[in-house]
Design an enzyme around this catalytic site. Structure first.
Site, PDB file in Angstrom:
ATOM      1  CE  LYS A  41     -16.970  -4.079   4.806  1.00  0.00           C
ATOM      2  NZ  LYS A  41     -15.990  -3.134   5.409  1.00  0.00           N
ATOM      3  CD  GLU A  91      -2.883   1.194   2.322  1.00  0.00           C
ATOM      4  OE1 GLU A  91      -3.775   0.329   2.187  1.00  0.00           O
ATOM      5  OE2 GLU A  91      -2.810   1.973   3.293  1.00  0.00           O
ATOM      6  NE  ARG A 135     -17.201   5.795   8.473  1.00  0.00           N
ATOM      7  CZ  ARG A 135     -17.128   5.980   9.785  1.00  0.00           C
ATOM      8  NH1 ARG A 135     -18.217   5.812  10.524  1.00  0.00           N
ATOM      9  NH2 ARG A 135     -15.995   6.291  10.365  1.00  0.00           N
ATOM     10  CD  GLN A 180       5.109   3.222  12.459  1.00  0.00           C
ATOM     11  OE1 GLN A 180       6.216   2.960  12.932  1.00  0.00           O
ATOM     12  NE2 GLN A 180       4.526   2.476  11.546  1.00  0.00           N
ATOM     13  CE  LYS A 199       9.171   5.668   6.840  1.00  0.00           C
ATOM     14  NZ  LYS A 199      10.014   6.820   6.500  1.00  0.00           N
ATOM     15  CG  HIS A 216      -7.537   2.994  -0.724  1.00  0.00           C
ATOM     16  ND1 HIS A 216      -7.286   2.994   0.627  1.00  0.00           N
ATOM     17  CD2 HIS A 216      -6.778   2.000  -1.246  1.00  0.00           C
ATOM     18  CE1 HIS A 216      -6.399   2.050   0.909  1.00  0.00           C
ATOM     19  NE2 HIS A 216      -6.073   1.434  -0.218  1.00  0.00           N
TER      20      HIS A 216
END
Length: 285
Positions: free
Chosen positions: A167, A18, A108, A214, A274, A78
């Site tokens: 869903k 991603e 959503r 993070q 990265k 997305h």
């Protein structure tokens, strides 16, 4: 190619990365070198986020089209629906289709920080899935998000699983989970999902812990719990950023290896743009 076809044809887990679009003050080309480095690792697909609060959604479309045209890899674009109207979604779908992007992750999205979203024709991701299947049948492979520890807004894990089943029943072809750090929680979630009749592939979302700031931010956003082994590492390397970076990578690598031993359908690596992190992990695997 529909990504669902990769799951059905590949022996072993599907691997994916991603990335997120650069902020608007940076040229869009600044992400292309990152993509090139990631593609050399031969992922099965690359997903492209909307960026913070959907502010770079036009760049999501452009980057997804670039991945398809330049590298021939299936991109997963997305698509969030909160505050969006039907015509907005149809326009984006048609833009993606024109670029031969055939896979979307229906979400959503996050509501505005200052309150609920104004207007919009969709309340939940399942409504977006239904709309895509209704308006553009057989044009897109639709993926959905899943939460091994439950969505932070769900009143209970049971309620979240019921909503997930709804869903999936609307036409989701595979699921990508939110990040997690405890494999047992994922495996338990997978077992319960299967018992509810959710038979589509479930790919595990993995984010290596590279620094303490993070991890604090991500846990506050998604509600992922910190198992004792990881908490021990964070405490041990509290004043050693390089040591924590290395230990976090090793933890993620061992986590992935454990999931592969358990027959996971896929591994989805949150790369944080990265490539060196993805390279290290894939080399170890």
């Amino acid at each position: 190619m529909f990504i669902s076809e990769i799951f059905s044809s590949k022996k072993g887990p599907v691997f994916s990365f991603e990335i997120f679009p650069p902020k608007r003050e940076y040229p869009i080309e600044s992400i292309y070198e990152t993509i090139e480095e990631l593609v050399t690792l031969d992922p099965d697909f690359v997903s492209v986020t909307y960026g913070a609060a959907g502010g770079t959604k036009d760049r999501t479309v452009e980057i997804a089209g670039y991945i398809k045209k330049r590298w021939g890899k299936p991109p997963l674009a997305h698509l969030t629906c909160i505050g969006a109207h039907r015509e907005d979604i149809l326009r984006i779908l048609d833009e993606l289709s024109a670029l031969e992007v055939k896979n979307v992750l229906a979400l959503r999205g996050d509501p505005p920080k200052d309150g609920p979203a104004e207007g919009g024709d969709f309340k939940y991701a399942k409504d977006l899935v239904h709309f895509i299947r209704e308006q553009r049948p057989d044009v897109f492979c639709v993926a959905g998000a899943a939460y091994p520890e439950g969505h932070v807004e769900a009143p209970s894990m049971a309620c979240d699983l019921i909503n997930l089943k709804k869903k999936v029943d609307e036409g989701v072809s595979f699921l990508i989970t939110q990040l997690f750090f405890d494999n047992e929680l994922f495996l338990s979630f997978r077992d319960v999902a299967r018992s509810l009749g959710i038979g589509i592939p479930i790919t595990a979302g993995i984010m290596p812990v590279l620094n303490a700031k993070q991890i604090s931010r991500m846990v506050s956003l998604c509600g992922a719990s910190i198992p004792s082994a990881l908490a021990h590492l964070i405490a041990r390397y509290e004043r050693d950023p390089k040591g924590l970076h290395e230990a976090g990578l090793e933890y993620a690598i061992n986590q992935i290896k454990g999931l592969i031993r358990e027959g996971v359908d896929g591994i989805h690596l949150y790369t944080m743009n990265k490539p060196e992190v993805a390279k290290r992990i894939m080399a170890e695997l």
